[in-house]
Design a protein around this motif. Structure first.
Motif, mmCIF file in Angstrom:
data_model
loop_
_atom_site.group_PDB
_atom_site.id
_atom_site.type_symbol
_atom_site.label_atom_id
_atom_site.label_comp_id
_atom_site.label_asym_id
_atom_site.label_seq_id
_atom_site.Cartn_x
_atom_site.Cartn_y
_atom_site.Cartn_z
ATOM 1 N N THR A 1 53.488 21.529 20.472
ATOM 2 C CA THR A 1 54.723 22.228 20.838
ATOM 3 C C THR A 1 55.987 21.497 20.428
ATOM 4 O O THR A 1 57.072 22.068 20.484
ATOM 5 C CB THR A 1 54.770 22.441 22.363
ATOM 6 N N ALA A 2 55.858 20.215 20.046
ATOM 7 C CA ALA A 2 57.017 19.403 19.650
ATOM 8 C C ALA A 2 58.025 19.231 20.769
ATOM 9 O O ALA A 2 59.212 19.033 20.517
ATOM 10 C CB ALA A 2 57.710 20.004 18.421
ATOM 11 N N VAL A 3 57.580 19.280 22.037
ATOM 12 C CA VAL A 3 58.478 19.037 23.158
ATOM 13 C C VAL A 3 58.244 17.639 23.701
ATOM 14 O O VAL A 3 57.226 17.007 23.432
ATOM 15 C CB VAL A 3 58.293 20.077 24.290
ATOM 16 N N THR A 4 59.182 17.160 24.458
ATOM 17 C CA THR A 4 59.102 15.787 24.960
ATOM 18 C C THR A 4 59.159 15.725 26.478
ATOM 19 O O THR A 4 59.477 14.685 27.036
ATOM 20 C CB THR A 4 60.258 14.952 24.381
ATOM 21 N N SER A 5 58.850 16.823 27.170
ATOM 22 C CA SER A 5 58.890 16.788 28.628
ATOM 23 C C SER A 5 57.843 17.719 29.203
ATOM 24 O O SER A 5 57.462 18.730 28.590
ATOM 25 C CB SER A 5 60.273 17.182 29.150
ATOM 26 N N TYR A 6 57.370 17.374 30.379
ATOM 27 C CA TYR A 6 56.402 18.172 31.117
ATOM 28 C C TYR A 6 57.004 19.549 31.432
ATOM 29 O O TYR A 6 56.329 20.580 31.352
ATOM 30 C CB TYR A 6 56.045 17.437 32.414
ATOM 31 N N GLU A 7 58.288 19.560 31.785
ATOM 32 C CA GLU A 7 58.947 20.810 32.149
ATOM 33 C C GLU A 7 58.958 21.802 30.985
ATOM 34 O O GLU A 7 58.744 23.006 31.171
ATOM 35 C CB GLU A 7 60.384 20.538 32.613
ATOM 36 N N ASP A 8 59.198 21.295 29.768
ATOM 37 C CA ASP A 8 59.239 22.183 28.608
ATOM 38 C C ASP A 8 57.861 22.734 28.251
ATOM 39 O O ASP A 8 57.757 23.807 27.657
ATOM 40 C CB ASP A 8 59.841 21.453 27.406
ATOM 41 N N LEU A 9 56.807 21.987 28.602
ATOM 42 C CA LEU A 9 55.470 22.546 28.422
ATOM 43 C C LEU A 9 55.289 23.783 29.299
ATOM 44 O O LEU A 9 54.676 24.772 28.887
ATOM 45 C CB LEU A 9 54.404 21.497 28.767
ATOM 46 N N GLY A 10 55.816 23.714 30.521
ATOM 47 C CA GLY A 10 55.791 24.888 31.389
ATOM 48 C C GLY A 10 56.592 26.037 30.808
ATOM 49 O O GLY A 10 56.202 27.206 30.910
ATOM 50 N N LEU A 11 57.724 25.710 30.152
ATOM 51 C CA LEU A 11 58.552 26.735 29.516
ATOM 52 C C LEU A 11 57.803 27.409 28.378
ATOM 53 O O LEU A 11 57.805 28.637 28.241
ATOM 54 C CB LEU A 11 59.846 26.099 29.004
ATOM 55 N N PHE A 12 57.142 26.620 27.525
ATOM 56 C CA PHE A 12 56.424 27.178 26.393
ATOM 57 C C PHE A 12 55.219 27.998 26.841
ATOM 58 O O PHE A 12 54.836 28.961 26.191
ATOM 59 C CB PHE A 12 55.971 26.055 25.457
ATOM 60 N N ALA A 13 54.593 27.589 27.953
ATOM 61 C CA ALA A 13 53.394 28.293 28.413
ATOM 62 C C ALA A 13 53.738 29.584 29.148
ATOM 63 O O ALA A 13 53.125 30.625 28.908
ATOM 64 C CB ALA A 13 52.569 27.376 29.302
ATOM 65 N N PHE A 14 54.722 29.550 30.048
ATOM 66 C CA PHE A 14 54.991 30.697 30.919
ATOM 67 C C PHE A 14 56.469 31.052 31.024
ATOM 68 O O PHE A 14 56.878 31.704 31.987
ATOM 69 C CB PHE A 14 54.420 30.436 32.315
ATOM 70 N N GLY A 15 57.262 30.576 30.081
ATOM 71 C CA GLY A 15 58.666 30.929 30.102
ATOM 72 C C GLY A 15 59.436 30.179 31.174
ATOM 73 O O GLY A 15 58.985 29.154 31.699
ATOM 74 N N LEU A 16 60.600 30.704 31.518
ATOM 75 C CA LEU A 16 61.472 30.035 32.493
ATOM 76 C C LEU A 16 60.803 29.822 33.853
ATOM 77 O O LEU A 16 60.971 28.756 34.453
ATOM 78 C CB LEU A 16 62.770 30.830 32.657
ATOM 79 N N PRO A 17 60.033 30.797 34.392
ATOM 80 C CA PRO A 17 59.357 30.542 35.676
ATOM 81 C C PRO A 17 58.426 29.330 35.613
ATOM 82 O O PRO A 17 58.338 28.563 36.570
ATOM 83 C CB PRO A 17 58.577 31.837 35.929
#
Length: 456
Positions: free
Chosen positions: A103-119
């Motif tokens: 995903t090229a992200v650097t945070s746990y929170e952004d993994l949640g964003l990529f998987a299920f959006g803002l929620p």
């Protein structure tokens, strides 16, 4: 059909081809991340200091509760459960790092964003905040309880009304003078040296527990119990149990999960790692988890073999009762308190970052905002440390809810959602097992803990 490596929007996810992923792992590099990482950390934090930082994130107040867990699971039962939790914790970091590449992200929170959006991002960030606030408050609760007792053992005479023997006063002074300034540091790598000091204090603590096992006889003699209520002197109390289960066993896996949780610190440490790569960070994780497992097991085993069924939910309490004014015990008590204290600023980083990402994700860095959030977190954890009566409650509730989510549920769920591998692939099956294990264990343990509270 999407072309390999094509970027999708954040609400739908992002992926690279299996060939690109294999090539990245073979080259021991993260082409999707390395440029950003090198911008953030130049020259970067060394492998050794990264291990110390991650160990400091893993080890804390959990080391004081595991002997109590062994007393209620037995030596073999405890060993099996601790090994399973350690292996699953390391494997879940492996999944996080793989998703980090995809995903090229650097945070746990952004993994949640990529998987299920803002929620998904909000749920992950909220879970991180709750877990880290619980962890920090448990560390401060130990300091509030044990520091006055440790100071009083160095004094002769009655100083019970002195301000420096009041736990709440000492707690506030320490948070203002030590925790808050260290938590204000802008990068987590700066704490590498304090983390290494904390690690050596933990090793010293484990060695003293081993040595002092032969200083407290079992059954307890009258010299040790004359000023306390004598519970039992039966020789049956001095037989170790290989397997033992009771209603208190409900705290076992939550406490272990609490004790191995480092996942909120993995990606920040990864971002500042020297020559960052998935394999290098996995080696950091495996080394930190293995060393933590060894220290945890030795401390729990010899703590249990010292007090057996009479071991306290917080191990230091037993040594304070039966070996007062022992110089070595007094010294190690101060060391472990200092080690626990140095862990608190480290846990501030992911908690503050989660709050930033929830409310100020598109804002540039501001020292005023950075300082105010750090201050607010400090106030909250101090209030919790003052008003929570028993550390076991924090271990149980936080461990069975947020800790199991961050170690088991979220990594497994996100990998199942984001990975384009076949469901029968090894990683996806492992992610599925991780998800089911986390859901079952977390809900079952939390239900038992609430049931025990109702009965009491």
């Amino acid at each position: 059909m999407q072309a390999p490596g094509r970027t999708l929007n954040a609400q739908r996810g992002w992926y690279v081809s299996a060939q690109q992923l294999e090539e990245a792992e073979a080259e021991e590099s993260c082409p999707l991340l390395s440029n950003e990482f090198h911008r953030q950390s130049s020259p970067g934090v060394s492998f050794g200091l990264s291990v110390f930082n991650l160990m400091n994130a893993i080890m804390g107040s959990g080391i004081l509760g595991l002997a109590y867990v062994m007393a209620h699971t037995g030596i073999l039962g405890f060993s099996f459960l601790l090994l399973i939790v350690a292996l699953l914790a390391s494997y879940s970091v492996h999944l996080l790092l793989n998703m980090c590449i995809q995903t090229a992200v650097t945070s746990y929170e952004d993994l949640g964003l990529f998987a299920f959006g803002l929620p998904g991002k909000v749920v992950v960030a909220g879970t991180i905040v709750i877990q880290n606030v619980g962890a920090m408050s448990s560390y401060l609760l130990i300091i509030k309880t044990e520091l006055p007792a440790a100071i009083s053992e160095f004094l002769s005479g009655d100083y019970s009304r002195s301000w420096y023997l009041d736990g709440q006063t000492l707690l506030i002074i320490i948070c203002i003078g030590i925790v808050f300034p260290l938590a204000l540091l802008p990068k987590i790598g700066f704490l590498g040296y304090t983390s290494s000091l904390s690690f050596f204090f933990m090793v010293f603590f484990a060695l003293v527990i081993v040595i002092k096992k032969w200083s407290i006889p079992c059954p307890l003699t009258l010299n040790y119990v004359e000023q306390y209520i004598q519970i039992s002197n039966a020789t049956d109390d001095c037989k170790p149990k290989l397997f033992h289960f009771s209603k208190e066993s409900a705290y076992a896996i939550p406490t272990m999960a609490f004790s191995f949780l480092c996942h909120t610190s993995v990606l920040p440490i990864y971002c500042e790692l020297q020559s960052p790569s998935k394999k290098r960070m996995q080696n950091v994780t495996n080394t930190a988890v293995a060393l933590s497992f060894l220290i945890y097991f030795v401390s729990a085993l010899f703590g249990y073999l010292t007090f057996y069924d009479k071991v306290a939910s917080e191990l230091l309490q037993g040594y304070s009762k039966y070996l007062p004014h022992d110089v070595v015990v007094m010294t190690v008590k101060l060391c472990i308190l200092f080690a626990v204290l140095l862990t608190v600023p480290l846990i501030h980083f992911p908690a503050r970052k989660a709050l930033m990402m929830m409310f100020f994700s598109n804002s540039s860095f501001s020292w005023i905002r950075h300082s105010l959030i750090t201050l607010a977190l400090n106030i909250i954890i101090v209030l919790l440390a003052i008003y929570v009566p028993d550390i076991r409650n924090i271990f149980g509730v936080v461990g069975s809810s947020t800790s199991t989510c961050l170690i088991f549920v979220f990594p497994g769920l996100f990998y199942l959602k984001l990975s384009r591998e076949d469901f029968l692939s090894g990683r996806k099956l492992g992610a599925f097992v991780l998800l089911i294990f986390g859901i079952l264990v977390g809900n079952f343990s939390l239900a038992l803990i609430i049931f025990n509270w109702i009965n009491k």
